[in-house]
Design an enzyme around this catalytic site. Structure first.
Site, PDB file in Angstrom:
ATOM      1  N   HIS A 392       0.829  -1.204   0.000  1.00  0.00           N
ATOM      2  CA  HIS A 392       0.000   0.000   0.000  1.00  0.00           C
ATOM      3  C   HIS A 392       0.872   1.266   0.000  1.00  0.00           C
ATOM      4  O   HIS A 392       0.731   2.134  -0.863  1.00  0.00           O
ATOM      5  CB  HIS A 392      -0.906  -0.033   1.235  1.00  0.00           C
ATOM      6  CG  HIS A 392      -1.803   1.159   1.385  1.00  0.00           C
ATOM      7  ND1 HIS A 392      -3.133   1.134   1.068  1.00  0.00           N
ATOM      8  CD2 HIS A 392      -1.560   2.423   1.839  1.00  0.00           C
ATOM      9  CE1 HIS A 392      -3.673   2.306   1.299  1.00  0.00           C
ATOM     10  NE2 HIS A 392      -2.726   3.119   1.778  1.00  0.00           N
ATOM     11  N   GLU A 393       1.771   1.359   0.971  1.00  0.00           N
ATOM     12  CA  GLU A 393       2.599   2.565   1.097  1.00  0.00           C
ATOM     13  C   GLU A 393       3.578   2.699  -0.072  1.00  0.00           C
ATOM     14  O   GLU A 393       3.879   3.815  -0.513  1.00  0.00           O
ATOM     15  CB  GLU A 393       3.343   2.562   2.427  1.00  0.00           C
ATOM     16  CG  GLU A 393       2.433   2.595   3.650  1.00  0.00           C
ATOM     17  CD  GLU A 393       1.527   3.815   3.713  1.00  0.00           C
ATOM     18  OE1 GLU A 393       1.840   4.826   3.056  1.00  0.00           O
ATOM     19  OE2 GLU A 393       0.506   3.756   4.416  1.00  0.00           O
ATOM     20  N   HIS A 396       1.911   4.437  -2.852  1.00  0.00           N
ATOM     21  CA  HIS A 396       2.006   5.897  -2.685  1.00  0.00           C
ATOM     22  C   HIS A 396       3.385   6.392  -3.123  1.00  0.00           C
ATOM     23  O   HIS A 396       3.505   7.421  -3.806  1.00  0.00           O
ATOM     24  CB  HIS A 396       1.808   6.271  -1.210  1.00  0.00           C
ATOM     25  CG  HIS A 396       0.400   6.222  -0.729  1.00  0.00           C
ATOM     26  ND1 HIS A 396      -0.644   6.825  -1.386  1.00  0.00           N
ATOM     27  CD2 HIS A 396      -0.145   5.633   0.371  1.00  0.00           C
ATOM     28  CE1 HIS A 396      -1.770   6.626  -0.715  1.00  0.00           C
ATOM     29  NE2 HIS A 396      -1.492   5.902   0.350  1.00  0.00           N
ATOM     30  N   HIS A 399       3.746   6.544  -6.824  1.00  0.00           N
ATOM     31  CA  HIS A 399       2.976   7.690  -7.318  1.00  0.00           C
ATOM     32  C   HIS A 399       3.818   8.960  -7.178  1.00  0.00           C
ATOM     33  O   HIS A 399       3.904   9.789  -8.104  1.00  0.00           O
ATOM     34  CB  HIS A 399       1.682   7.798  -6.497  1.00  0.00           C
ATOM     35  CG  HIS A 399       0.670   8.741  -7.057  1.00  0.00           C
ATOM     36  ND1 HIS A 399      -0.585   8.888  -6.497  1.00  0.00           N
ATOM     37  CD2 HIS A 399       0.703   9.596  -8.105  1.00  0.00           C
ATOM     38  CE1 HIS A 399      -1.274   9.782  -7.194  1.00  0.00           C
ATOM     39  NE2 HIS A 399      -0.510  10.238  -8.164  1.00  0.00           N
TER      40      HIS A 399
END
Length: 613
Positions: A392-393, A396, A399
């Site tokens: 998940h992180e 980020h 991105h």
């Protein structure tokens, strides 16, 4: 495969698992020089006041000066902030971090003139300047956005007053923080085995997910949530202060409602929030079916909110960090070689603070530093959940990598409205990658449960929260009293509407609103978790199903989204990627996805004997 360190002493953890701060600043002396430079640049920026009317070159000079201050802000903020989070006990670092806050407040006040003065230039004239000045091209979007929002920008005196009020406007947030962290006294209870446990947030969360005794979970929930209930009148007074502040700022800037004020910055139609809540409230059947499945498999005579975290099946399988990292990288192969290569480079060392150490803050996050790149915090513990948190992180982080690589500073920062798309998409890639590697029904059940719990936590729970805070804000907009009783009734009502009779209601849960920091710190924030989840569900489907040419085109659109930073309104960015959140079917897809995943869980559970629990 490297084992998890047995030490909690930070200096003894191998360097490749710790942050390297030197790309930000070489040392504290360099940081001090950065603070002095920031101070000087702020003073220089103030001197530009009154020049914007002089023409496009003056506007360009002001924006470039603003950018240089912004780049410095990233560095001088992150250098102490990241180090504080690795050891929250270090008061020297905490003191330096407080100085950053004072410096930022100075800049806010010193730059309050900028947007009002920009808007004194006639819009037609500004369009002409933009068209004939190529160097202004990177600033076209923020400039035109400023004119779009012109109706809600005050004159210089008004903006200065609001800027001066910004610190006092945070008083309710700070009061909540002190009451809910510094001053709160969590109770100690005796469990059925005679052991005593103090119900701090960490201990409480662990007990709900680890205790197989329902009576212990019930006692813990009543005591922990009841702690907030003991001072609920104070929490209600603080929350009323938050709601009144939001309504004051909305009216000061000429918005009809607090929701419109919150959505205007990113040009989000209120239809998005209203559609999200309406579809979720009408689509609670799969949520309730999941609760009933868990009740049946757990063999419970009644099912409560405190039962939703205990595992139905347990597994002793561990996921060491190195293996989790390799799995996460392999899972995103559909995004192409270049994405994978960037991913490998990011996790190669110095940018992921992997393991827990004494004094380190809990949780996980990604923090960007423009011109340097992202830093990812973990407290990795070799569990399945930790592996998905890493995916998940890291989503980020990637991105951030792509945004910084493709965007100038002024448009590099993506909005929260699209931020969770990259993280939840990477979680889904990991899930499907792992499911392909095992036929063990228990492992498959646990993996599917990971995905289902993500939908429950990231979609339904966040929509429930958004529904509550919208109704709470509407209380002040109608001049209705905001009392403990009113908030309790409202929260209990929303719980009933989402969970129905799939759970047995416990009276103490009516105080839950008091323990949700987002309500107090970042109003109208949580709905974005749900919209991002809906977006990622649509994008993942497009990238993994259908003819190859269509999948390839979807991947290209998705990577363009991640590379676009904040160069357009987020709704338009998502529409270019193939997602329209004003459409009911976009949100309905999440409801349908949960329905399908629960069906798959039921199939795997049917293959297992009760003894497998």
């Amino acid at each position: 495969m490297a084992a998890k360190p047995t030490t909690r002493v930070r200096a003894e953890i191998p360097a490749q698992y710790r942050w390297d701060f030197s790309p930000i600043y070489a040392d504290w002396e360099a940081w001090e020089a950065g603070m002095r430079e920031m101070d000087q640049r702020i003073d220089a920026f103030v001197k530009l006041q009154g020049t914007l009317k002089n023409g496009p070159e003056a506007v360009l000079a002001a924006y470039q000066a603003y950018d240089e201050i912004g780049k410095l802000q990233y560095r001088i903020y992150r250098y102490p902030q990241l180090q504080r989070d690795t050891d929250t006990r270090d008061q020297n670092v905490s003191g330096r971090f407080q100085r950053v806050g004072a410096m930022f407040a100075k800049f806010d006040a010193a730059s309050a003139w900028f947007t009002p003065e920009l808007l004194t230039v006639p819009e037609a004239t500004m369009h002409e300047w933009l068209d004939k000045t190529p160097a202004l091209a990177p600033y076209r979007f923020p400039i035109l956005e400023a004119f779009r929002r012109q109706a809600h920008v005050l004159d210089e005196k008004g903006e200065r007053l609001l800027a001066l009020a910004s610190r006092s406007n945070r008083a309710s947030n700070e009061t909540y923080s002190e009451l809910s962290t510094s001053d709160i006294k969590f109770p100690t209870i005796r469990l059925s085995d005679g052991k005593e446990v103090t119900l701090t947030p960490g201990n409480y969360s662990a007990l709900l997910s680890e205790s197989s005794v329902q009576a212990d979970r019930a006692a813990a929930a009543a005591a922990h949530v009841g702690t907030y209930g003991q001072t609920a009148h104070t929490y209600a007074a603080i929350y009323n202060g938050i709601l009144q502040r939001d309504w004051f700022l909305a009216r000061a800037r000429n918005f009809p409602t607090t929701l419109d004020a919150a959505l205007d910055e990113n040009a989000i139609p209120r239809q998005v929030v209203e559609t999200l809540i309406d579809v979720a409230r009408k689509g609670t059947s799969p949520l309730q079916r999941y609760a009933r499945l868990r009740q049946r498999l757990l063999g419970l005579p009644s099912y409560h909110l405190y039962d939703q975290f205990v595992p139905v099946f347990r597994s002793d399988k561990t996921w060491p960090y190195e293996e989790a990292r390799q799995q996460a990288i392999a899972s995103v192969a559909p995004l192409g070689k270049e994405y994978v290569q960037r991913y490998q480079k990011f996790v190669s060392g110095g940018r992921v603070d992997v393991y827990e150490n004494e004094g380190k803050r809990s949780g996980a996050y990604n923090a960007g530093v423009y011109g340097v790149g992202p830093y990812l915090l973990m407290n990795y513990n070799d569990t399945r959940d930790a592996m998905f948190t890493f995916a998940h992180e890291a989503g980020h982080a990637m991105h951030t990598v792509l945004s910084y690589e493709h965007q100038p500073f002024v448009t590099a920062d993506y909005t929260i409205f699209v931020a969770e798309v990259a993280s939840t998409t990477n979680e889904r890639f990991l899930l499907e990658h792992l499911l392909k590697q095992t036929t063990d029904p228990k492992e498959r059940f646990l993996l599917l449960q990971e995905a289902v719990d993500a939908i429950v936590g990231t979609f339904y729970t966040q929509v429930l929260f958004a529904d509550f805070e919208l109704r709470a804000h509407q209380l002040v907009e109608r001049d209705e009293p905001v009392t403990t009783e009113a908030l309790n009734q409202l929260y209990a009502q929303v719980l009933k509407e989402y969970w129905g009779d799939a759970i047995t209601a416990d009276d103490f849960y009516k105080y839950t609103w008091a323990r949700i920091p987002h309500f107090f710190n970042t109003p109208y924030y949580v709905y974005q978790y749900a919209t991002c989840f809906a977006s990622s569900a649509k994008l993942f489907k497009s990238m993994t199903q259908g003819p190859k040419a269509e999948r390839d085109a979807a991947v290209k659109r998705y990577l363009t989204l991640l590379s676009s930073g904040g160069n357009d309104q987020p709704m338009k960015q998502l529409q270019k990627a193939g997602v329209d959140l004003t459409q009911r079917q976009t949100v309905q897809a999440v409801v349908d996805q949960l329905d399908e995943l629960v069906t798959r869980m039921e199939a795997e559970a049917a293959k297992l004997q009760p003894a497998a629990k």
